[in-house]
Every structure is written in C-alpha cells, then in structure tokens.
Design a protein around this motif. Structure first.
Motif, short mmCIF file in Angstrom:
data_model
loop_
_atom_site.label_atom_id
_atom_site.label_comp_id
_atom_site.label_asym_id
_atom_site.label_seq_id
_atom_site.Cartn_x
_atom_site.Cartn_y
_atom_site.Cartn_z
N ALA A 297 0.43 -2.85 -2.60
CA ALA A 297 1.13 -4.13 -2.60
C ALA A 297 0.25 -5.19 -3.24
N GLU A 298 0.88 -6.15 -3.90
CA GLU A 298 0.14 -7.25 -4.50
C GLU A 298 0.00 -8.40 -3.50
N PRO A 299 -1.17 -9.02 -3.40
CA PRO A 299 -1.32 -10.25 -2.63
C PRO A 299 -0.79 -11.41 -3.48
N ALA A 300 -0.51 -12.52 -2.95
CA ALA A 300 -0.67 -12.99 -1.59
C ALA A 300 0.35 -14.11 -1.40
N ASP B 133 9.47 -4.77 5.23
CA ASP B 133 8.57 -5.14 4.13
C ASP B 133 9.16 -4.65 2.81
N PRO B 134 9.52 -5.54 1.90
CA PRO B 134 10.14 -5.12 0.63
C PRO B 134 9.28 -4.16 -0.19
N ARG C 279 -3.01 -9.24 2.79
CA ARG C 279 -2.63 -7.83 2.84
C ARG C 279 -1.67 -7.61 3.98
N LEU C 280 -0.74 -6.68 3.80
CA LEU C 280 0.18 -6.32 4.88
C LEU C 280 0.35 -4.81 4.86
N ARG C 281 -0.38 -4.15 5.73
CA ARG C 281 -0.21 -2.72 5.89
C ARG C 281 -0.16 -2.46 7.40
N SER C 282 -1.17 -1.79 7.94
CA SER C 282 -1.22 -1.63 9.39
C SER C 282 -1.49 -2.96 10.08
N ASN C 283 -2.14 -3.86 9.35
CA ASN C 283 -2.40 -5.21 9.82
C ASN C 283 -1.96 -6.22 8.77
N ALA C 284 -1.55 -7.39 9.25
CA ALA C 284 -1.42 -8.54 8.37
C ALA C 284 -2.77 -9.23 8.36
N THR D 298 -2.10 -7.09 14.16
CA THR D 298 -1.50 -5.76 14.10
C THR D 298 -0.03 -5.88 13.73
N ALA D 299 0.40 -5.03 12.78
CA ALA D 299 1.78 -5.08 12.32
C ALA D 299 2.74 -4.48 13.34
N THR D 300 2.23 -3.59 14.19
CA THR D 300 3.06 -2.96 15.23
C THR D 300 2.28 -2.95 16.54
N PRO D 301 2.97 -2.90 17.67
CA PRO D 301 2.28 -2.95 18.96
C PRO D 301 1.38 -1.76 19.24
#
Length: 304
Positions: free
Chosen positions: A297-300, A271-272, A32-37, A50-53
């Motif tokens: 989003a679809e995994p993976a 992120d596409p 998954r890739l949203r707020s976290n990978a 975390t996807a952002t600091p």
C-alpha cells in the motif's frame, strides 16, 4: 493513498486516546495500515493502533521485547514510556507510543542481514514469548472468519492448501536451535538514522523459533516485491549463510507466500488497497505462479 473504513476507525481511536492522554493528534499522518495503523504526529511521536482486537497479546510482548533489547544496547526503536509504558485499550484496539526515528536514505539488505545476525545472537528474554509453532494460524483463522471477502471455492482451496503447507512446515528441520525472531524481518521494518545507524522497528511478530523464518522475508522480497538478486546476495553474505542452500527453502517460500495473503483477507472488508490486492495474490497462488509481482500500500493520509 490509504483510505476506507479501517483508516477512519483508526483515526477515531487515535483522537480519542490522544485526548485522554493530553497528546495533540491534530495533523496526524497515517503511514501504514496493515496489522497496525501507524501514525506520525506533528510532535514526532509514532503511534501504533492494532487493526483488529486479536493483536492484544503480541502488542504487550512486542513492547516488552523492544524495551528489553534497548536496555541491552540492541539497535531497536524505543517505546515512548513517558507517554504510556503500557498499551492503551479503546474498544478492543490497543494503542502504543514510540519515539520517532529521523531517517536518512533507504537501508540496504546488507544492513538487514547484519542486524538480524545480531538479533539471533541475543538470548531469549526472561519473560514469556510465544513459540512459532504454526505460522499459518492467523491465515487459517482469517479464512474462517472473513467469509464475506472470499468465494466458497476460494475458501475451500485455501483450507486445503493451508493444511498441506502446515503439514510441510512440521517436517522442516532448522539449521540450528530456536532463536529470538523479529517475525516480520522485511526491509521496510529497518530504519537508517541520520547518524547512519540502522534500527529495527515493528516488534508485533516477535517469537521464538527457527531463524529461517526471519531470513525468508528477503528472499520472498525478490520473488514478489521487486528486490534484486544482488540485494539477496548481499543479505546472505551479511548474515553469514544463504537460505537457498537449505533443503527446506522451496517449502518455506510457499509457506511465506500463503502467510502474505492473511492480512489482506482480514483487511479487505474495510481497506480499499487490501480489497484490490487480495484477488491479485489469490490468483497467482491458485495458478501456481511463483513470480507474479505483488504490491504494498502507498502512504499516507493526513487529518487536521
């Protein structure tokens, strides 16, 4: 399939931190890739990055709350403290390790309703947790900081609409006192173990606030993500009340609509999937279309 700059960066952080700790990350799968990978390793570990600091404070809190709930016997995923009992920092990203939960079948909204009722009956933990005072704060920040993915007209509309919804939020009256909130109580954050027991995962949105914020996710799931009316009815029966009977229901659904575009504003540059999904969601919001279908989003992705 998840791809793009954010995913590549997350893989880089995974391998660097794994090497530092002696954890084998070869063959990791990005779930998954949203707020976290979120990665699953061949060893069975789950790794969240975390996807952002700006996710740092909540990462620490989420880990502490999950550990506290497990000690109380609440059905939560367990931190992998034998790897690290604190988040590992790398270039502003925080990395946490969790024990993998082997699953069997998809959980039901009935199970989600029951477990949320159990969560809301818990006391507030004896350590600092943020109050949910402004659920659109992160969306507001994304609108101001991610100008490259929004047109000037979109930014102006979003500013005005967020201001309207924030004012409306401040007028809502909860059905009861503040409770411990999961914060992202969507069915995908419930896992059914092979022994049939359901457990909650993803504690980064944990807060103290009105229970309605946890409940609205399932109703919003019918509005945007394909849950059925029967799914929502089962959820309401299991929890013990039906949010549709609450006077603030319509307003909260609009706030949840706006909340659900924030992650795609933040991620669209790298992120596409977010780059594709953001215009769909913005278009339905600006047209006032409350029933347009949105997508996850679809995994993976695997890496060797």
């Amino acid at each position: 399939m998840i791809a793009g700059a954010l995913a590549e960066e997350a893989f880089g952080v995974l391998h660097t931190v794994g090497s530092r700790l002696g954890v084998n990350t070869k063959g990791a799968k990005l779930l998954r890739l949203r707020s976290n990978a979120v990665f699953k390793l061949r060893s069975g570990l789950i790794v969240r990055i975390t996807a952002t600091p700006d996710g740092a404070p909540q990462t620490h809190t989420g880990l502490a709350v999950a550990r506290w709930l497990v000690r109380r016997g609440f059905p939560s995923v367990r931190p992998a403290d034998y790897i690290s009992d604190e988040p590992i920092e790398h270039h502003g990203r925080l990395v946490t390790f969790w024990q993998y939960v082997p699953v069997s079948g998809r959980p039901t909204t009935r199970e989600l309703g029951r477990i949320l009722r159990h969560l809301h009956d818990q006391p507030v933990p004896p350590f600092p947790i943020k109050r949910l005072a402004d659920p659109l704060a992160e969306v507001r920040g994304a609108v101001e900081s991610c100008s490259e993915v929004l047109t000037p007209d979109q930014r102006a509309w979003l500013r005005d609409r967020i201001a309207e919804l924030t004012e409306a939020w401040n007028t809502l009256e909860s059905c009861g006192p503040p409770v411990l909130l999961h914060g992202d109580a969507w069915i995908d954050n419930l896992l059914r173990r092979r022994d049939g027991r359901a457990v909650l995962c993803d504690w980064d949105g944990v807060a103290v606030g009105p229970r309605e914020w946890d409940l609205v996710h399932t109703y919003h799931g019918q509005r945007r993500f394909g849950l059925s009316a029967a799914d929502v009815d089962e959820f309401a029966r299991a929890y013990g009340c039906d949010l549709r009977e609450w006077p603030g229901f319509g307003t909260l659904m609009e706030i949840r609509d706006m909340y659900a575009i924030g992650i795609h504003i933040r991620n669209a540059a790298g992120d596409p999937f977010s780059r594709q999904e953001l215009p769909r969601r913005l278009d339905s919001l600006t047209r006032g279309d409350g029933h347009a279908r949105w997508y996850m989003a679809e995994p993976a992705v695997k890496v060797t």
